[in-house]
Design a protein around this motif. Structure first.
Motif, mmCIF file in Angstrom:
data_model
loop_
_atom_site.group_PDB
_atom_site.id
_atom_site.type_symbol
_atom_site.label_atom_id
_atom_site.label_comp_id
_atom_site.label_asym_id
_atom_site.label_seq_id
_atom_site.Cartn_x
_atom_site.Cartn_y
_atom_site.Cartn_z
ATOM 1 N N ASN A 71 0.826 -1.220 0.000
ATOM 2 C CA ASN A 71 0.000 0.000 0.000
ATOM 3 C C ASN A 71 0.853 1.260 0.000
ATOM 4 O O ASN A 71 0.424 2.324 0.445
ATOM 5 C CB ASN A 71 -0.963 0.007 1.186
ATOM 6 N N ALA A 72 2.068 1.165 -0.519
ATOM 7 C CA ALA A 72 2.954 2.330 -0.588
ATOM 8 C C ALA A 72 2.670 3.115 -1.865
ATOM 9 O O ALA A 72 1.984 2.665 -2.771
ATOM 10 C CB ALA A 72 4.411 1.881 -0.564
ATOM 11 N N GLY A 73 3.225 4.323 -1.927
ATOM 12 C CA GLY A 73 3.224 5.087 -3.160
ATOM 13 C C GLY A 73 2.004 5.960 -3.365
ATOM 14 O O GLY A 73 1.191 6.163 -2.468
ATOM 15 N N HIS A 74 1.898 6.497 -4.583
ATOM 16 C CA HIS A 74 0.877 7.470 -4.977
ATOM 17 C C HIS A 74 0.727 8.529 -3.881
ATOM 18 O O HIS A 74 -0.315 8.657 -3.243
ATOM 19 C CB HIS A 74 -0.463 6.803 -5.254
ATOM 20 N N ARG A 75 1.794 9.294 -3.702
ATOM 21 C CA ARG A 75 1.842 10.288 -2.635
ATOM 22 C C ARG A 75 1.383 11.665 -3.110
ATOM 23 O O ARG A 75 1.487 12.653 -2.378
ATOM 24 C CB ARG A 75 3.260 10.358 -2.060
ATOM 25 N N PHE A 76 0.879 11.729 -4.330
ATOM 26 C CA PHE A 76 0.402 13.011 -4.855
ATOM 27 C C PHE A 76 -0.718 13.541 -3.958
ATOM 28 O O PHE A 76 -1.677 12.840 -3.655
ATOM 29 C CB PHE A 76 -0.122 12.829 -6.286
ATOM 30 N N GLY A 77 -0.588 14.754 -3.542
ATOM 31 C CA GLY A 77 -1.614 15.376 -2.718
ATOM 32 C C GLY A 77 -1.344 15.343 -1.234
ATOM 33 O O GLY A 77 -2.071 15.952 -0.455
ATOM 34 N N GLU A 78 -0.263 14.672 -0.810
ATOM 35 C CA GLU A 78 -0.022 14.575 0.632
ATOM 36 C C GLU A 78 0.339 15.922 1.254
ATOM 37 O O GLU A 78 0.152 16.123 2.453
ATOM 38 C CB GLU A 78 1.069 13.548 0.925
ATOM 39 N N ASP A 79 0.850 16.863 0.434
ATOM 40 C CA ASP A 79 1.241 18.168 0.963
ATOM 41 C C ASP A 79 0.100 19.171 0.956
ATOM 42 O O ASP A 79 0.288 20.333 1.360
ATOM 43 C CB ASP A 79 2.414 18.729 0.146
ATOM 44 N N LEU A 80 -1.073 18.777 0.496
ATOM 45 C CA LEU A 80 -2.222 19.680 0.533
ATOM 46 C C LEU A 80 -2.599 19.962 1.986
ATOM 47 O O LEU A 80 -2.343 19.170 2.891
ATOM 48 C CB LEU A 80 -3.417 19.046 -0.182
ATOM 49 N N SER A 81 -3.256 21.102 2.185
ATOM 50 C CA SER A 81 -3.778 21.406 3.522
ATOM 51 C C SER A 81 -4.907 20.440 3.845
ATOM 52 O O SER A 81 -5.489 19.814 2.956
ATOM 53 C CB SER A 81 -4.301 22.838 3.565
ATOM 54 N N GLU A 82 -5.219 20.332 5.132
ATOM 55 C CA GLU A 82 -6.302 19.440 5.539
ATOM 56 C C GLU A 82 -7.621 19.857 4.895
ATOM 57 O O GLU A 82 -8.420 19.003 4.475
ATOM 58 C CB GLU A 82 -6.429 19.443 7.065
ATOM 59 N N ALA A 83 -7.838 21.164 4.775
ATOM 60 C CA ALA A 83 -9.070 21.646 4.151
ATOM 61 C C ALA A 83 -9.127 21.268 2.680
ATOM 62 O O ALA A 83 -10.184 20.880 2.163
ATOM 63 C CB ALA A 83 -9.171 23.161 4.307
ATOM 64 N N ASP A 84 -7.975 21.350 1.986
ATOM 65 C CA ASP A 84 -7.965 20.997 0.566
ATOM 66 C C ASP A 84 -8.136 19.494 0.361
ATOM 67 O O ASP A 84 -8.724 19.063 -0.636
ATOM 68 C CB ASP A 84 -6.658 21.458 -0.082
ATOM 69 N N LYS A 85 -7.644 18.694 1.279
ATOM 70 C CA LYS A 85 -7.849 17.242 1.176
ATOM 71 C C LYS A 85 -9.334 16.906 1.319
ATOM 72 O O LYS A 85 -9.871 16.069 0.572
ATOM 73 C CB LYS A 85 -7.033 16.513 2.241
ATOM 74 N N LYS A 86 -9.997 17.553 2.241
ATOM 75 C CA LYS A 86 -11.439 17.333 2.392
ATOM 76 C C LYS A 86 -12.185 17.828 1.162
ATOM 77 O O LYS A 86 -13.130 17.182 0.687
ATOM 78 C CB LYS A 86 -11.948 18.054 3.643
ATOM 79 N N ALA A 87 -11.733 18.958 0.615
ATOM 80 C CA ALA A 87 -12.380 19.504 -0.575
ATOM 81 C C ALA A 87 -12.231 18.558 -1.765
ATOM 82 O O ALA A 87 -13.181 18.343 -2.524
ATOM 83 C CB ALA A 87 -11.786 20.876 -0.904
ATOM 84 N N LEU A 88 -11.050 17.992 -1.924
ATOM 85 C CA LEU A 88 -10.819 17.059 -3.027
ATOM 86 C C LEU A 88 -11.697 15.825 -2.866
ATOM 87 O O LEU A 88 -12.277 15.324 -3.841
ATOM 88 C CB LEU A 88 -9.343 16.667 -3.060
ATOM 89 N N THR A 89 -11.815 15.326 -1.646
ATOM 90 C CA THR A 89 -12.677 14.177 -1.386
ATOM 91 C C THR A 89 -14.124 14.491 -1.728
ATOM 92 O O THR A 89 -14.831 13.668 -2.332
ATOM 93 C CB THR A 89 -12.566 13.747 0.088
ATOM 94 N N ALA A 90 -14.579 15.696 -1.369
ATOM 95 C CA ALA A 90 -15.954 16.105 -1.671
ATOM 96 C C ALA A 90 -16.170 16.216 -3.176
ATOM 97 O O ALA A 90 -17.170 15.734 -3.717
ATOM 98 C CB ALA A 90 -16.259 17.434 -0.995
ATOM 99 N N PHE A 91 -15.238 16.838 -3.892
ATOM 100 C CA PHE A 91 -15.405 17.026 -5.330
ATOM 101 C C PHE A 91 -15.443 15.697 -6.071
ATOM 102 O O PHE A 91 -16.302 15.471 -6.941
ATOM 103 C CB PHE A 91 -14.276 17.898 -5.874
ATOM 104 N N LEU A 92 -14.512 14.793 -5.760
ATOM 105 C CA LEU A 92 -14.465 13.517 -6.471
ATOM 106 C C LEU A 92 -15.743 12.709 -6.258
ATOM 107 O O LEU A 92 -16.121 11.899 -7.124
ATOM 108 C CB LEU A 92 -13.253 12.711 -6.013
ATOM 109 N N ALA A 93 -16.422 12.937 -5.141
ATOM 110 C CA ALA A 93 -17.680 12.228 -4.891
ATOM 111 C C ALA A 93 -18.794 12.685 -5.822
ATOM 112 O O ALA A 93 -19.827 12.005 -5.923
ATOM 113 C CB ALA A 93 -18.102 12.418 -3.437
ATOM 114 N N THR A 94 -18.614 13.807 -6.506
ATOM 115 C CA THR A 94 -19.642 14.293 -7.437
ATOM 116 C C THR A 94 -19.436 13.763 -8.852
ATOM 117 O O THR A 94 -20.280 14.011 -9.722
ATOM 118 C CB THR A 94 -19.657 15.837 -7.485
ATOM 119 N N LEU A 95 -18.338 13.076 -9.117
ATOM 120 C CA LEU A 95 -18.016 12.670 -10.491
ATOM 121 C C LEU A 95 -18.443 11.228 -10.772
ATOM 122 O O LEU A 95 -18.525 10.408 -9.873
ATOM 123 C CB LEU A 95 -16.509 12.806 -10.739
#
Length: 795
Positions: free
Chosen positions: A771-795
């Protein structure tokens, strides 16, 4: 559906293309792997089938003896479900003369542009071979004309059970050898021959309309193309084997929803991957100008060489010509390996599930027990499409209808299953007039993830993820501000963006578990050579890997994120997110309990039971899927939170080498020796993948040649690994030859002292953390991580 789509759907759900012989005889007697079909399909455990095996019950079938079931006892059906068509099929168990239902298949009209038209010259539909359902969708049964009911009853005590057939053979009972059963005894014929259709892996519960009870679905709860993320198809494949066999330890490592498609055409790469979710296929990216050498339809072979042109006998102008040409193709499979066309990729699925094995490909497999490079079976040889077309009528029956299957892929059954629609469908079960608009979904998501989360998440996705996970030309050009992820395609009526570009990306850049990217079966000289394009094989190897990575290997394609909310866990191996389990009542089928995954990040030893995170029980409901999606997204965007996962051997594996002397009792004498692969070495668990990836044939050849051709071996090893490492390997090989001469288990002991040889030198893949790798997005703020999770749920 139109006629072609409907025909394709029926073929996808029912056609086995003759693989019932493979799953009944070839798999056991040629490959040496045992399926216990009664254990999987027994009707008295129908209610547990989904929890145990992830199998989806056929709504049209029933358990004999239940109210309204045409069969009144398990004796009538030999212990399996009663299904439509069995009123005829059961008459022919133990008798010849059965007419397969596929003979009544109604073909769709020929396409107007059919090269082999206008006369219908398709191979007989009988060779599609439907049989009847076993009660588990995608698994089909056929009457065995060689079945002897009297012998069966004597062996089992009853016609309604297979308990004697799968009972341990007494001769093995008193030894250390893994238990065998009558499943391996070719003299005992079961009542049915069992075959599999493509739907056995791809039929799933509809995310828009899941069943209230997964054990009792209705037809409206079922889709044919989305992939069953609960399927334990790998455990099914070794359901008749003892767990301390090498084969069980290799097959049964796959997580629910994954399958190692090269487990039978074995390339010694531990590489289970998810069942492809076939969604919005009309929008899937294609690649122009790829060099493809393949057979193409023609109307004549006049004046052409027989090796590259063939006409089917007794047909008018039904010919095929092999040539190299530029093609526009899809990239299919996890690394894009099937790359000569969608129709051919569909055809190859049938070989993966056993079709035409004896006529076409089983003799091209490597035999893992052959270590002499001069012997047949030492390595793979390429499968020949032209030879298979000529010699296997089942091949032709499928090939002549591939266009129908592709039309099914393009049909409404493969359309996106959005969270908004799923929630609206749920509301309408209580109130048929209920609505749930996009704005309602956004409002609910922003209550959970923060005000403005969806709009902000769209910006984050565009700048962070769209480079790989968008099919819009603007994304490839870096014009992220111009992206519209909700735009509809007027022609198809689907969302225009496929949310992936299918382009190959170096595995070192993605950083995920790389063994699947090192899959080698499409390389030149390997079994599926003819299903890979020349363009694929010309890709440069990943320069950041120490393992061999040439010939088109070492890439992952950038997959689609459509309806990600419904398809967690993530990554190609379902390793990112909570582990899933069915928790069946029959503990013998509780596979997760046998396979704890979480390890200490430093020692790679299993965490104690009280520190192992609990598995998540199967829950295909809308909210169950959404909850799993959120937990998986949290792990995806927060790599530091991940507890490492490694699949370890869960018990010692003993291999016995040499003849046996048997006097008919439980005492069995071995003339030879046994080798034991320990589950634990020096306090650390042994990675099952390491055993599966061990290139033992190359190792044995080098071991022998180090004694008889030392200068050649030393020079080759120095060239491959450099002066220091090469000489160290050579020195150790010389030492091992001395150590193994007097010790029966000396080879294992010698390798235990030099584990680097197994893990780093003679291995097809050095990776361990799944389960290693795909670290893209780990440096986002906590708010942006939640926002990305919310947006992807609409697609």
């Amino acid at each position: 559906m139109n006629a072609s789509e409907c025909a394709g759907r029926l073929i996808w759900f029912k056609a086995t293309a003759g693989n019932d012989r493979f799953h009944t005889y070839v798999f056991q007697q040629r490959v040496g792997v045992l399926i216990d079909w009664f254990r999987v399909l027994r009707s008295d455990e129908r209610g547990e089938r989904f929890r145990a095996w992830g199998g989806i019950n056929d709504p049209a079938c029933c358990t004999p003896g239940e109210p309204n079931c045409p069969a009144k006892s398990l004796e009538e059906t030999y212990g399996l479900d009663w299904c439509p068509g069995d009123e005829e099929l059961l008459k022919y168990v133990g008798k010849a003369g059965y007419t397969d239902p596929a003979c009544d298949f109604h073909d769709a009209p020929l396409a107007e542009v059919e090269v082999h038209g206008p006369t219908d010259q398709r191979q007989s539909a009988c060779d599609l071979k439907f049989g009847t359902s076993t009660g588990m969708l995608g698994i089909r049964k056929f009457p065995n004309p060689r079945f002897d009911r009297d012998k069966w009853v004597k062996l089992n005590g009853s016609a309604g059970t297979w308990e004697g057939y799968n009972r341990k053979i007494p001769a093995a009972g008193g030894s250390d050898e893994p238990a065998k059963s009558r499943l391996l005894d070719g003299a005992v014929e079961p009542p049915y021959l069992i075959g599999t259709a493509c739907g056995s892996c791809h039929i799933s519960f509809d995310p828009l309309n899941p069943p209230a009870d997964p054990a009792h679905p209705k037809w409206e709860n079922i889709k044919g193309l989305l992939g069953n993320q609960y399927s334990r198809i790998s455990e099914i494949m070794v359901s008749g084997m003892a767990s301390n066999t090498l084969e069980w330890q290799m097959f049964a490592h796959a997580r629910p929803g994954t399958s190692d498609t090269s487990a039978i055409p074995n390339d010694q790469v531990n590489n289970p991957g998810t069942m492809n979710a076939l969604i919005n296929i009309p929008q899937r990216p294609v690649f122009m100008g790829e060099k493809v050498l393949k057979w193409r339809k023609a109307n004549s072979c006049e004046g052409k060489a027989a090796a590259t042109c063939w006409c089917e006998p007794a047909r008018e102008g039904k010919c095929w010509e092999k040539s190299l040409a530029d093609e526009t193709v899809h990239h299919i499979l996890k690394g894009g390996e099937d790359s000569i066309g969608a129709l051919e990729a569909i055809q190859r699925v049938y070989f993966n599930i056993g079709s035409c094995s004896e006529q076409c490909w089983v003799n091209h497999l490597t035999d893992l027990r052959v270590a002499d490079p001069q012997q047949r079976g030492f390595g793979q040889t390429p499968f020949n499409i032209g030879q298979c077309r000529r010699d296997c009528p089942n091949f032709r029956a499928i090939e002549d209808r591939l266009g129908n299957i592709l039309d099914f892929f393009m049909s409404a059954e493969a359309r996106n299953t959005d969270l908004r629609e799923a929630r609206e469908t749920g509301l309408r079960k209580a109130d048929p007039s209920a609505t749930y608009a996009t704005q309602d979904l956004i409002a609910d998501l922003e209550k959970e993830f923060g005000e403005g989360a969806v709009a902000r998440g769209q910006q984050v996705f565009a700048t962070t993820c769209a480079r790989c996970h968008s099919s819009q030309p603007e994304a490839a050009a870096g014009q992220f501000d111009a992206l519209d992820f909700y735009k509809m395609d007027e022609k198809s009526g689907l969302r225009a963006d496929w949310l992936g570009n299918d382009a190959p990306t170096l595995v070192s850049e993605v950083g995920t578990f790389r063994c699947r990217a090192l899959h080698s079966n499409h390389m030149t000289g390997k079994i599926w050579e003819e299903y890979g394009s020349e363009t694929l094989r010309a890709q440069a190897a990943d320069p950041n890997l120490a393992e061999p990575a040439d010939g088109g290997r070492s890439y992952y394609r950038n997959i689609s994120l459509i309806n990600l909310w419904a398809h967690a866990p993530f990554l190609h191996n379902n390793a990112l997110g909570p582990e899933l389990c069915g928790k069946p009542a029959n503990k013998a089928n509780a596979f997760y309990a046998m396979r704890p995954r979480y390890v200490d990040g430093n020692t790679l030893s299993l965490l104690p039971p009280d520190q192992q995170p609990a598995c998540w029980e199967y829950d295909p409901s809308v909210e169950g899927r959404f909850k799993l999606y959120k937990a998986s997204m949290d792990e995806l965007l927060n790599p530091a939170k991940r507890i490492p996962k490694v699949t370890l051997l869960n018990e010692d594996v003993t291999l016995r080498v040499g003849p046996r002397l048997w006097d008919g009792t439980e005492k069995e004498k071995l003339v030879g020796f046994s080798l034991t692969i320990p589950a634990v070495i020096d306090g650390r668990g042994v990675n099952a993948g390491t055993v599966g990836n061990f290139q033992h044939k190359t190792f044995v050849v080098d071991l022998v040649q180090a004694k008889f051709k030392p200068k050649e071996v030393e020079a080759r090893l120095v060239k491959q690994w450099g002066p220091d490492a090469g000489k160290r390997v050579f020195t150790d090989l010389k030492a091992i030859t001395e150590e193994v001469t007097s010790q029966p288990n000396g080879l294992v002991e010698a390798l235990k002292k030099r584990p680097y040889l197994v893990k780093q030198i003679y291995s097809s893949c050095f990776a361990e953390i799944e389960n290693a790798g795909h670290r893209f997005g780990e440096d986002l703020s906590e708010a942006d991580k939640k926002a990305l999770t919310a947006f992807l749920a609409t697609l």
